[in-house]
Write an enzyme that holds these catalytic residues in place. Structure first.
Site, PDB file in Angstrom:
ATOM      1  N   ILE A 172     -21.424   0.381  38.388  1.00  0.00           N
ATOM      2  CA  ILE A 172     -22.764   0.510  38.968  1.00  0.00           C
ATOM      3  C   ILE A 172     -23.374  -0.839  39.329  1.00  0.00           C
ATOM      4  O   ILE A 172     -24.463  -0.899  39.906  1.00  0.00           O
ATOM      5  CB  ILE A 172     -23.718   1.268  38.016  1.00  0.00           C
ATOM      6  CG1 ILE A 172     -23.770   0.591  36.642  1.00  0.00           C
ATOM      7  CG2 ILE A 172     -23.293   2.725  37.887  1.00  0.00           C
ATOM      8  CD1 ILE A 172     -24.773   1.240  35.692  1.00  0.00           C
TER       9      ILE A 172
ATOM     10  N   GLY B 123     -22.186  -8.923  38.190  1.00  0.00           N
ATOM     11  CA  GLY B 123     -22.916 -10.185  38.096  1.00  0.00           C
ATOM     12  C   GLY B 123     -21.962 -11.326  37.860  1.00  0.00           C
ATOM     13  O   GLY B 123     -20.738 -11.177  37.982  1.00  0.00           O
TER      14      GLY B 123
ATOM     15  N   ASP C  64     -36.394 -15.538  31.260  1.00  0.00           N
ATOM     16  CA  ASP C  64     -35.923 -15.038  32.558  1.00  0.00           C
ATOM     17  C   ASP C  64     -36.586 -13.701  32.880  1.00  0.00           C
ATOM     18  O   ASP C  64     -35.948 -12.795  33.403  1.00  0.00           O
ATOM     19  CB  ASP C  64     -34.398 -14.905  32.538  1.00  0.00           C
ATOM     20  CG  ASP C  64     -33.799 -14.764  33.933  1.00  0.00           C
ATOM     21  OD1 ASP C  64     -34.517 -15.041  34.920  1.00  0.00           O
ATOM     22  OD2 ASP C  64     -32.623 -14.376  34.042  1.00  0.00           O
TER      23      ASP C  64
END
Length: 372
Positions: free
Chosen positions: A8, A11, A127
């Site tokens: 799905i 990275g 982040d």
């Protein structure tokens, strides 16, 4: 046992798959499996497993839940709960303009509650961005991606300093960019940017500005303007989160209290924010400049403008409506936009908001105006 069904996402560190966790005597649980890519270094493996160790300490409805870790031979996988609607930024772009302000505030309240929990435990995320927030089938938002997270000391004024690594400039507080000093207050700055992303339905913060221009503009005092239709109270909270002095920024406990108060007093969300002041110099240089031309050579087209705001799909609509120059576009109102057959409310708002920004830029920019 884990049964992987499909990929799905992917990275830098590897792939993310959808699968099912099979527990004897229990119903299968849908899960997301993050697998470390082949050929990883020992340092990458340690960082990967450190993220899992951090996640395993958390237990909160707005923090992604760790289901388990797999380490067998060279295999390394992190298994978490599955979030049907994926990342918040992509989800909002897909459903542009389809939620009420109260629904958007509800999403933000969930993110804020998750961040308050992390802050209370002494963790900084470093982040925080809409891309690192996941959405389930009930629109519950959960903070994820703890690859950059760090634990702070007990001192509430503690800050974590790092010597290297990439920094997500558009979401990061000025002191964290300049001195690599991170704290809960720098997470609050990032939360302000997440608020803007949510109210702008996944728009890219600072649009097409370069990272250097973002840094310069923020240093000069520029702050992101309120998205089209954004309640004044929400934009004010964003501005509070973006205070240059980190000691003046609200704590997450206060942020959540403000959002809860807004949910319980919907009338306070009726007043919309006013058009922002003139852009900072670096912003004016980087934006789609009406005087210099959209492509840098003076040839300014309606198509270029639409592409710059990711509305290029409406090129033919504008052409069919006879809008052949931006000079004509600048005189458009909401009724004109609807008359072109643009039916999605979110897209109408984005186009009208950009027209408003262009008008503001023209009125602020010094020097002779070129013919449009």
């Amino acid at each position: 046992r884990i049964h992987i069904e499909k990929i799905i996402g992917s990275g830098e560190s590897g792939e993310v798959c959808y699968g099912r966790l099979q527990v004897p005597g229990q119903r299968d649980v849908p899960v997301a499996i993050k697998a470390l890519k082949a050929g990883y270094t020992e340092r990458q493996r340690q960082d990967f497993l450190r993220e899992a160790a951090i996640m395993g300490q958390f237990d909160h409805p707005n923090i992604i839940r760790l289901e388990g870790v797999v380490t067998r031979g060279r295999l390394a996988m992190i298994v978490t709960e599955y979030m049907e609607n994926g990342s918040l930024d992509a989800f909002l772009r897909t459903h542009d303009g389809q939620f009420t302000i109260l629904q958007l505030v509800g999403m933000l309240k969930g993110v804020g509650a998750g961040m308050r929990y992390l802050s209370d435990l002494g963790y900084i995320h470093r982040d925080l961005a809409a891309r690192n927030i996941l959405v389930d089938g009930r629109l519950v938002c959960k903070v994820s991606d703890f690859g950059l997270s760090r634990a702070l000391e007990d001192d509430p004024e503690a800050a974590y300093t790092t010597a290297g690594g990439k920094i997500p400039i558009r979401w990061t507080a000025p002191e964290a960019i300049a001195f690599r000093t991170f704290s809960s207050a720098s997470d609050v700055w990032s939360f302000g940017v997440v608020m803007w992303e949510v109210l702008a339905y996944g728009e890219r913060p600072y649009w097409n500005m370069t990272n250097q221009d973002v840094i310069s503009s923020v240093e000069e005092g520029y702050r992101l303007p309120a998205p089209m239709g954004c309640p004044r109270a929400l934009h004010q909270l964003m501005l509070d989160c973006w205070h240059k002095d980190r000691a003046q920024r609200p704590r997450f406990s206060h942020v959540v209290s403000v959002l809860e108060a807004l949910v319980h007093s919907p009338e306070s969300l009726r007043a919309t924010a006013t058009v922002s002041r003139c852009p900072a110099p670096a912003f004016a240089r980087s934006c789609f400049d009406l005087r210099a031309g959209g492509n840098g050579n003076g040839d300014l087209t309606v198509g270029d403008w639409l592409d710059s705001i990711r509305m290029g799909r409406y090129r033919d609509h504008f052409a069919a409506g006879g809008y052949s120059s931006l000079g004509m576009v600048l005189h458009m109102n909401a009724q004109d936009v609807r008359a072109l057959g643009i039916t999605l409310m979110g897209h109408q708002k984005k186009i009208l908001g950009s027209i408003q920004t262009m008008r503001s830029q023209l009125s602020c920019t010094q020097g002779p105006r070129r013919h449009l």
